[in-house]
Motif scaffolding. Structure first.
Motif, short mmCIF file in Angstrom:
data_model
loop_
_atom_site.label_atom_id
_atom_site.label_comp_id
_atom_site.label_asym_id
_atom_site.label_seq_id
_atom_site.Cartn_x
_atom_site.Cartn_y
_atom_site.Cartn_z
N LEU A 4 0.53 -1.18 0.24
CA LEU A 4 0.18 0.08 -0.28
C LEU A 4 1.19 1.04 0.35
CD1 LEU A 4 -2.76 -1.70 2.49
CD2 LEU A 4 -2.93 -0.38 0.05
N ARG A 5 1.66 1.58 1.03
CA ARG A 5 2.71 2.34 0.74
C ARG A 5 3.38 2.61 -0.93
NH1 ARG A 5 6.89 1.24 5.79
NH2 ARG A 5 7.38 3.27 5.50
N SER A 6 3.56 1.25 -1.33
CA SER A 6 4.10 1.47 -3.18
C SER A 6 3.82 2.65 -3.33
CB SER A 6 4.62 0.30 -2.81
OG SER A 6 6.02 -0.17 -2.32
N ILE A 7 2.07 1.46 -3.54
CA ILE A 7 1.20 2.87 -4.45
C ILE A 7 0.76 3.36 -4.33
CG2 ILE A 7 -1.23 2.40 -5.53
CD1 ILE A 7 -1.27 -1.28 -4.20
N LEU A 8 1.10 4.18 -3.21
CA LEU A 8 0.67 5.41 -2.75
C LEU A 8 2.09 5.76 -2.92
CD1 LEU A 8 -0.60 7.89 -0.65
CD2 LEU A 8 0.38 6.95 0.90
N PHE A 9 3.08 5.87 -3.22
CA PHE A 9 4.39 6.10 -3.36
C PHE A 9 4.53 6.39 -4.84
CE2 PHE A 9 8.30 6.31 -5.77
CZ PHE A 9 9.10 7.57 -5.30
N ASN A 10 4.29 5.24 -5.60
CA ASN A 10 3.84 5.61 -7.11
C ASN A 10 2.86 7.21 -7.67
OD1 ASN A 10 6.24 3.88 -7.42
ND2 ASN A 10 4.25 1.71 -7.02
N THR A 11 2.16 6.64 -6.73
CA THR A 11 0.71 7.54 -7.05
C THR A 11 1.43 8.86 -6.91
OG1 THR A 11 -0.91 6.24 -6.71
CG2 THR A 11 -1.65 7.95 -6.61
N LEU A 12 2.18 9.46 -5.98
CA LEU A 12 2.14 10.64 -5.36
C LEU A 12 3.51 10.91 -6.81
CD1 LEU A 12 1.67 10.98 -1.89
CD2 LEU A 12 0.50 11.64 -4.10
N PHE A 13 3.96 9.80 -6.48
CA PHE A 13 4.87 10.48 -7.91
C PHE A 13 5.40 11.04 -8.77
CE2 PHE A 13 7.83 9.16 -10.91
CZ PHE A 13 9.42 9.66 -10.31
N TYR A 14 4.37 10.38 -9.38
CA TYR A 14 3.37 11.18 -10.96
C TYR A 14 2.58 11.97 -10.79
CZ TYR A 14 5.62 6.73 -12.90
OH TYR A 14 6.19 6.03 -13.19
N ILE A 15 1.16 12.09 -9.63
CA ILE A 15 0.71 12.87 -9.61
C ILE A 15 1.91 14.52 -9.24
CG2 ILE A 15 -0.41 14.47 -7.89
CD1 ILE A 15 -2.43 12.41 -7.49
N ASN A 16 2.85 14.32 -8.66
CA ASN A 16 3.86 15.15 -8.00
C ASN A 16 4.64 16.03 -9.20
OD1 ASN A 16 5.71 17.38 -6.68
ND2 ASN A 16 7.47 15.48 -6.49
N LEU A 17 4.59 14.91 -10.67
CA LEU A 17 5.41 15.01 -12.13
C LEU A 17 4.49 16.46 -12.73
CD1 LEU A 17 7.63 15.51 -14.00
CD2 LEU A 17 6.91 13.02 -14.92
N ILE A 18 3.05 15.24 -12.54
CA ILE A 18 2.46 16.31 -13.64
C ILE A 18 2.15 17.09 -13.41
CG2 ILE A 18 -0.24 16.16 -14.88
CD1 ILE A 18 0.40 13.11 -15.09
N VAL A 19 1.76 17.90 -11.90
CA VAL A 19 1.33 18.90 -11.47
C VAL A 19 2.27 20.16 -11.69
CG1 VAL A 19 0.24 19.83 -9.19
CG2 VAL A 19 -0.68 18.16 -9.82
N ARG A 20 3.93 19.33 -10.93
CA ARG A 20 4.03 20.75 -11.34
C ARG A 20 5.06 21.21 -13.05
NH1 ARG A 20 8.96 20.94 -6.89
NH2 ARG A 20 7.98 20.10 -5.05
N SER A 46 12.38 16.81 -4.26
CA SER A 46 10.40 16.13 -3.87
C SER A 46 10.47 15.05 -3.70
CB SER A 46 9.99 17.47 -4.15
OG SER A 46 9.75 16.57 -5.41
N ASN A 47 10.57 14.64 -4.80
CA ASN A 47 10.89 12.96 -4.80
C ASN A 47 11.86 12.36 -3.84
OD1 ASN A 47 9.03 12.73 -7.00
ND2 ASN A 47 10.80 13.24 -8.30
N HIS A 48 12.54 12.65 -3.71
CA HIS A 48 13.87 12.11 -1.84
C HIS A 48 12.55 11.53 -1.16
CE1 HIS A 48 16.76 11.86 -5.25
NE2 HIS A 48 17.18 13.21 -4.82
N TRP A 49 11.91 13.00 -0.63
CA TRP A 49 11.36 14.06 0.28
C TRP A 49 10.28 12.57 0.63
CZ3 TRP A 49 6.28 15.20 1.97
CH2 TRP A 49 6.27 15.33 3.21
N LEU A 50 9.29 12.49 -0.32
CA LEU A 50 7.97 11.85 -0.85
C LEU A 50 8.83 9.76 -0.14
CD1 LEU A 50 6.29 12.85 -3.47
CD2 LEU A 50 5.32 12.68 -1.78
N MET A 51 10.04 9.33 -1.23
CA MET A 51 10.21 8.40 -0.34
C MET A 51 10.48 8.56 0.32
SD MET A 51 12.79 5.91 -3.61
CE MET A 51 12.68 4.33 -3.63
N GLU A 52 11.40 9.25 1.18
CA GLU A 52 11.45 8.79 2.59
C GLU A 52 10.26 8.89 3.80
OE1 GLU A 52 14.00 11.42 6.83
OE2 GLU A 52 14.53 12.23 4.42
N LYS A 53 9.63 9.57 2.95
CA LYS A 53 8.66 9.81 4.19
C LYS A 53 7.30 8.39 3.95
CE LYS A 53 10.05 13.25 6.15
NZ LYS A 53 10.76 12.83 7.78
#
Length: 263
Positions: A4-20, A46-53
């Motif tokens: 679940l944490r992997s899915i959440l990270f992957n989702t936010l990773f691409y949202i972070n890319l697209i929104v920026r 920001s991706n480093h922060w997402l992956m850590e958190k």
């Protein structure tokens, strides 16, 4: 829970890319090129922060002092999508040689074009490759770091190395230092997988190989120093992350290395 944490990270990773990209595009294309580069560098942080958190994955970089002040060829191991962007914040003005097809992606292609990345048709020969070399020389004359993956494509951690001789030709013709880089992000962000694993790993930037060697001698030295550091880091990473699931290639290489220490 890890899935679940992997899915959440992957989702936010691409949202972070697209929104920026959508929000910052007007700024990116107005400001000067080097200023605009701070936008993808901030995205990497920001991706480093997402992956850590979200996943619990952290890393550290050793050997930043080995990066020359003037132009150089940066030659990292390539295991994961992570290492395509992760070191951007630590480089002044990197330039990639990349597949020309990436330039055709809407918006993304425009972003990399502004940064004067060097597209190449991998099937091309002759005059096309000469143009690639001319572009590389032009960018290197500006003191940029040319990033090229010596093995050409992503390789599983611990797999037999498959270095391509093209980097020796670049070394010969560009006449700049080559900086080898060893790391194992593929243990935490595996290729062809949606799983992301917690833990800590190191990126080891090695002393540069200075220009002037025979290309064959350089090529042999590059492989030797990179793979030696890679083996050392594999042992360290496995020791420091005992719960990390290791791919078969890493398990096999670890067994070989541990067998060597007991001989």
């Amino acid at each position: 829970m890890l899935r679940l944490r992997s899915i959440l990270f992957n989702t936010l990773f691409y949202i972070n890319l697209i929104v920026r990209m959508l929000i910052l595009t007007p700024i990116y294309f107005i400001v000067p090129r080097k200023v605009a580069f701070e936008i993808p560098k901030a995205w990497a942080r920001s991706n480093h922060w997402l992956m850590e958190k979200l996943v619990g994955t952290t890393f550290e970089i050793e050997g930043l002092e080995h990066i020359p002040e003037s132009g150089c060829i940066f030659a990292p191991k390539h295991q994961s999508f992570w290492d395509t962007y992760a070191l951007l914040p630590n480089l002044k003005d990197p330039v990639y040689i990349l597949k020309r097809e990436l330039m055709w992606i809407p918006l993304f292609g425009w972003y990399v074009a502004k940064q004067r990345m060097i597209p190449v048709n991998r099937a091309a020969r002759g005059k096309v490759m000469l143009k690639v070399m001319e572009r590389a020389k032009e960018e290197m004359a500006k003191g940029r770091e040319l990033i090229i993956y010596p093995e050409g494509t992503r390789r599983p951690p611990g797999a037999e190395p498959e270095y391509r001789y093209g980097i020796a030709r670049l070394y010969r013709d560009l006449k700049v230092p080559v900086v080898p880089v060893a790391m194992h992000p593929g243990l935490f962000w595996p290729r062809r997988s949606t799983m992301r694993y917690p833990g800590h790993f190191k990126v080891r930037i090695l002393p540069p190989i200075q220009p002037g060697l025979d290309p064959d001698v350089f090529f042999k030295q590059l492989i030797e120093v990179t793979e030696k550091a890679s083996d050392e880091l594999l042992l360290e990473t496995a020791r420091d992350n005992p719960d990390l699931p290791l791919p078969a290639t890493a398990q096999k290489r670890l067994a070989e290395l541990q067998g060597q220490t007991t001989d």
